[in-house]
Design an enzyme around this catalytic site. Structure first.
Site, PDB file in Angstrom:
ATOM      1  N   CYS B  87      37.440  36.326  47.373  1.00  0.00           N
ATOM      2  CA  CYS B  87      38.656  36.143  46.572  1.00  0.00           C
ATOM      3  C   CYS B  87      39.241  34.737  46.679  1.00  0.00           C
ATOM      4  O   CYS B  87      40.111  34.374  45.895  1.00  0.00           O
ATOM      5  CB  CYS B  87      39.684  37.183  46.978  1.00  0.00           C
ATOM      6  N   CYS B 210      49.024  47.258  43.527  1.00  0.00           N
ATOM      7  CA  CYS B 210      47.658  46.740  43.648  1.00  0.00           C
ATOM      8  C   CYS B 210      47.342  45.822  42.480  1.00  0.00           C
ATOM      9  O   CYS B 210      47.814  46.036  41.367  1.00  0.00           O
ATOM     10  CB  CYS B 210      46.641  47.886  43.627  1.00  0.00           C
ATOM     11  N   SER B 211      46.500  44.804  42.729  1.00  0.00           N
ATOM     12  CA  SER B 211      45.998  43.986  41.629  1.00  0.00           C
ATOM     13  C   SER B 211      44.878  44.751  40.923  1.00  0.00           C
ATOM     14  O   SER B 211      44.151  45.506  41.556  1.00  0.00           O
ATOM     15  CB  SER B 211      45.503  42.637  42.135  1.00  0.00           C
ATOM     16  N   HIS B 337      43.342  39.836  38.938  1.00  0.00           N
ATOM     17  CA  HIS B 337      42.643  39.085  39.982  1.00  0.00           C
ATOM     18  C   HIS B 337      41.173  38.907  39.633  1.00  0.00           C
ATOM     19  O   HIS B 337      40.323  39.620  40.164  1.00  0.00           O
ATOM     20  CB  HIS B 337      42.826  39.832  41.309  1.00  0.00           C
TER      21      HIS B 337
END
Lengths: 146, 390
Positions: B87, B210-211, B337
């Site tokens: 990430c 949450c993404s 994301h």
């Protein structure tokens, strides 16, 4: 040509594929083991083929206790990867001086609690290449120890 | 003698479930970036770094930097590379470009982050995310990111009394910020009730904490000293950077999942290099992959004391009018994301904030900006940007 997944997230466990193949062979026999460094005798979890403390790449297999306690856990109810069903109880289990990441199977998710005792039970998962059985480390709630 | 390095251009694609190919996203981010800096054409760029995590699984494509160079008409003569650090791949790419330029090995470098995560079947997109944890000891059990951060949330709640409502407020803030960002995945905002009633993902993290799984790309151009001043009248200078790792597997992290020492070390290194403290930061893009991550980031970045993250968001100190505006573009929760694109999109937001071009999202008088990108609870990268060079 049909739509295929060419590789899955499960490890390739045979001597053709990993230096740690004896771990999986012992797992299939119902034993929970890990590596002890042949140089400095340190044990590790997960098993490792190189010792960062003494630099040795030789190791022996030692048995771990079959009982552990739940150090932390979470229940995933949605958004699991393809091939994995919800709900799923992910746990960090204290086994001797080691912490093992795994799942707790066969439990009503509402019964799981931190500090609860769990028992090692090999977890049969999807077969590997050439229909070879594959196993992972699994745990179930210990009998009569709610 | 290190040279000063600045951002001189930036652009992002629309983030979301995109009806677009991997290459479409590269074209779109490249155009947005070149449009932002008309003085730079593709032939003026001498280096390219592409941050991308899993195109081998999602697009059956490796050899990414060359593909992107060709797609955008860039002919690298100093640097061509791909960065993969889960990430944090985008920010890791920016650090590489920074180091090459600072050392005098490159002059004008584009960093492009791109990810096409959504697949014909949704659960396969999630399966692919398992490549970011340890295959043999974690992914084989079906582990992806939500249960990891859920353990941090549980620990933070037990140790510091952090509440579900405080976690929900991160979701509310970032969804609300995203509603002012036309490129965000989500633009409808959210209320506390909506967050607390959203579907449970992994106890105690609910969907709006949450993404999501998002497609998107972003690009920035970095240049050296005088070159940067020639290319734009308002360069945004890199003032500091730090990176630190504590562990990869969940069981090899620090003992306490609510305490992320590696982030503290990365931030200290970046602040020291920039000659600033946490109090000097006006605007921050932090890695809110899950609401708990933003609360812990406040603490480890030094915006508040350990354990006070929940109170920090509750009292508005991380929003407009507070101590520091955190995640003005909507964060990962509101923007989505797209792994490799996230760190680059964070830099693009700081670029527009420090140039006073962020419109409805503008932080008043923003002079110092920070980005924080992680690749798990034990792996962190921090960048500090300023309107003025060091």
């Amino acid at each position: 040509m049909t739509y295929v997944r060419a590789i899955d997230p499960l490890p390739l466990e045979s001597p053709d594929h990993t230096k740690l193949h004896e771990f999986y062979a012992k797992l299939a026999d119902g034993r929970l083991t890990t590596t002890a460094c042949a140089g400095c005798r340190r044990t590790a979890w997960p098993p490792r083929g190189f010792c960062p403390d003494c630099g040795s790449d030789r190791f022996e297999w030692v048995d771990l206790p079959r009982e552990g306690t739940i150090h932390a856990f979470t229940i995933q109810e949605a958004g699991l990867p393809a091939g994995f069903a919800a709900p799923r109880v992910f746990a960090i289990v204290s086994v001797g001086s080691h912490r093992i990441f795994s799942i707790v199977s066969g439990a009503d998710a509402g019964q799981v609690a931190v500090g609860q005792r769990v028992t090692f039970q090999p977890l049969r998962v999807a077969d590997g290449p050439k229909e070879s059985p594959r196993w992972l480390v699994g745990f179930t709630l210990s009998e009569g120890k709610a | 003698m290190m040279r000063n390095v600045a951002l001189v251009g930036a652009g992002v694609t629309k983030f979301g479930v995109r009806k677009a190919s991997y290459r479409d996203l590269i074209w779109e981010a490249g155009k947005a970036c070149f449009d932002s800096v008309p003085s730079i054409r593709p032939r003026d760029v001498d280096g390219l770094v592409v941050g991308s995590v899993m195109p081998e699984r999602t697009a059956f494509q490796s050899h990414i930097s060359s593909l992107a160079a060709e797609a955008l008409g860039i002919k690298p003569s100093t640097l061509s590379a791909r960065t993969e650090h889960m990430c944090a791949s985008g920010t890791v790419g920016i650090r590489y470009a920074y180091a090459f330029i600072a050392a005098g090995l490159a002059d004008v470098v584009m960093v492009l982050g791109v990810e096409k995560l959504n697949q014909p079947s949704g659960d396969e997109a999630i399966l692919n995310m398992g490549t970011g944890v340890d295959r043999e000891w974690e992914a084989a059990f079906g582990l992806t990111a939500p249960p990891c951060f859920a353990l941090a949330a549980q620990r933070h709640m037990a140790a510091y009394g952090t509440t579900e409502e405080q976690l929900a407020l991160v979701g509310v803030k970032n969804h609300t910020h995203a509603s002012k960002n036309p490129n965000a995945h989500f633009q409808k905002g959210a209320t506390v009730d909506q967050v607390l009633c959203s579907r449970m993902i992994s106890t105690p993290l609910r969907l709006f904490m949450c993404s999501p799984i998002t497609d998107g790309a972003a690009a920035v151009v970095l240049a050296a000293d005088d070159r940067a001043r020639d290319l734009t009248d308002r360069p945004v200078w890199i003032r500091g950077t730090g990176q630190a790792l504590d562990g990869f597997q969940l069981t090899s992290l620090h003992e306490d999942y609510a305490h992320w020492p590696a982030l503290g070390r990365a931030a200290s290194a970046a602040y020291r290099m920039a000659g600033i403290t946490a109090r000097d930061v006006d605007v921050a893009e932090v890695h809110d992959c899950f609401a708990i991550a933003e609360l812990i980031a406040y603490e480890e970045l030094g915006f508040c004391a350990k354990g006070e993250g929940g109170r920090f968001v509750e009292t508005g100190r991380s929003d407009y009018g507070g101590d520091v505006v955190v995640n003005p573009r909507g964060g990962l929760i509101g923007c989505g994301h797209p792994l490799g694109a996230t760190g680059v999109a964070q830099a693009a937001e700081i670029w527009s904030q420090l140039r006073s071009e962020a419109g409805a999202r503008q932080t008043p008088d923003a002079a110092i900006g920070l980005t924080h990108n992680n690749s798990g609870m034990g792996e962190h990268v921090v960048m500090i940007y300023g309107r003025e060079p060091a």
